[in-house]
Design a protein around this motif. Structure first.
Motif, PDB file in Angstrom:
ATOM      1  N   THR A 235       0.843  -1.191   0.000  1.00 43.00           N
ATOM      2  CA  THR A 235       0.000   0.000   0.000  1.00 43.00           C
ATOM      3  C   THR A 235       0.886   1.252   0.000  1.00 43.00           C
ATOM      4  O   THR A 235       2.074   1.177   0.349  1.00 43.00           O
ATOM      5  CB  THR A 235      -0.896   0.045   1.248  1.00 43.00           C
TER       6      THR A 235
ATOM      7  N   GLY B 207      -0.991   7.559  -2.882  1.00 40.84           N
ATOM      8  CA  GLY B 207      -1.834   7.535  -1.690  1.00 40.84           C
ATOM      9  C   GLY B 207      -2.887   8.620  -1.702  1.00 40.84           C
ATOM     10  O   GLY B 207      -4.019   8.422  -1.224  1.00 40.84           O
TER      11      GLY B 207
ATOM     12  N   SER C 204      -2.373  10.582   7.022  1.00 38.36           N
ATOM     13  CA  SER C 204      -3.641   9.854   7.023  1.00 38.36           C
ATOM     14  C   SER C 204      -4.781  10.662   7.628  1.00 38.36           C
ATOM     15  O   SER C 204      -5.943  10.275   7.517  1.00 38.36           O
ATOM     16  CB  SER C 204      -3.492   8.540   7.803  1.00 38.36           C
TER      17      SER C 204
ATOM     18  N   SER D  14      -5.990   6.844   0.457  1.00 36.76           N
ATOM     19  CA  SER D  14      -5.416   6.258   1.669  1.00 36.76           C
ATOM     20  C   SER D  14      -4.530   7.240   2.432  1.00 36.76           C
ATOM     21  O   SER D  14      -4.306   7.075   3.632  1.00 36.76           O
ATOM     22  CB  SER D  14      -4.609   4.996   1.322  1.00 36.76           C
TER      23      SER D  14
ATOM     24  N   ASP E 111      -5.629   7.411  -4.295  1.00 35.84           N
ATOM     25  CA  ASP E 111      -6.544   6.340  -3.882  1.00 35.84           C
ATOM     26  C   ASP E 111      -7.237   6.639  -2.556  1.00 35.84           C
ATOM     27  O   ASP E 111      -8.041   5.843  -2.066  1.00 35.84           O
ATOM     28  CB  ASP E 111      -5.828   4.979  -3.828  1.00 35.84           C
TER      29      ASP E 111
ATOM     30  N   ALA F  73       0.849   3.667   2.124  1.00 34.40           N
ATOM     31  CA  ALA F  73       1.309   3.900   3.498  1.00 34.40           C
ATOM     32  C   ALA F  73       2.482   2.984   3.836  1.00 34.40           C
ATOM     33  O   ALA F  73       3.470   3.417   4.442  1.00 34.40           O
ATOM     34  CB  ALA F  73       0.160   3.676   4.483  1.00 34.40           C
TER      35      ALA F  73
END
Length: 215
Positions: A83, A144, A198, A149, A147, A85
């Motif tokens: 991912t 990120g 995040s 995230s 998408d 992250a």
């Protein structure tokens, strides 16, 4: 002599220079002579000048070579992550490990020496290398953001900030000012960065009121 032989000569000179300069450390303030490098590499001046116009040219080549090795390691670490992250965490972990891995730390010592820091053009060359390293992170942050995230990501700005934090830790480590366990440092930096990336996006005008935008 074929291209392989010439490359072997070049590599031998750079490896010898790395070894001698890193042994000198960052605190002595002394420089390494070309004569000592030639002796350690087992080559003569004619061979040296076949590959480098001067010692400063050698220093720049060493920096670019080391930077390319780091770049390859960063790309490999990021590619293995599932991912965005995880890729950010992998980038941070790989970069920070330079200061805690014995071999990488020894090489890093060379770049804190008087030989390197005093070489004309080294600052420009180093920034070009840093830009390539940050580009890997910028691409991950952009993914990120795309998408969802890492909704608070600002890829170019954040890659610069994360890189600056990592470099600051490395410099402190190399200068003997940080003796914290690697995993503790890694976890602190990763947690700090991913928490911000995040979180919901925050509008600068609303920070004082503690009001966050909806991502």
């Amino acid at each position: 002599m074929g291209s392989d032989g010439r490359q072997s000569e070049r590599d031998a000179i750079m490896r010898a220079a790395y070894r001698l300069i890193s042994q000198g450390g960052s605190s002595t303030g002394t420089t390494t002579s070309i004569e000592n490098i030639l002796r350690a590499a087992g080559v003569n001046r004619r061979i040296f000048y076949r590959h480098f116009s001067c010692k400063d040219d050698l220093i720049i080549a060493m920096q670019e070579w080391a930077g390319d090795l780091i770049l390859t390691a960063l790309q490999k670490a990021v590619a293995a992550a599932d991912t965005p992250a995880a890729a950010v965490a992998a980038w941070i972990e790989n970069y920070l490990s330079i200061g805690w891995d014995e071999t990488r730390f020894r090489d890093a010592l060379a770049f804190m020496s008087a030989d390197v820091t005093g070489a004309p053009g080294i600052a420009t060359a180093l920034e070009a290398t840093y830009a390539r390293h940050r580009e890997v992170l910028t691409d991950v942050l952009a993914a990120g953001l795309a998408d969802g995230s890492l909704p608070n990501a600002r890829p170019e700005l954040d890659s610069f900030a994360i890189h600056a934090v990592a470099v600051r830790h490395l410099e402190a480590r190399i200068r003997g000012r940080v003796d914290t366990d690697f995993h503790e440092v890694r976890n602190q930096v990763v947690t700090l960065m991913l928490t911000g990336l995040s979180a919901p996006a925050v509008h600068p005008d609303l920070v004082g009121n503690g009001v966050a935008e909806n991502a």
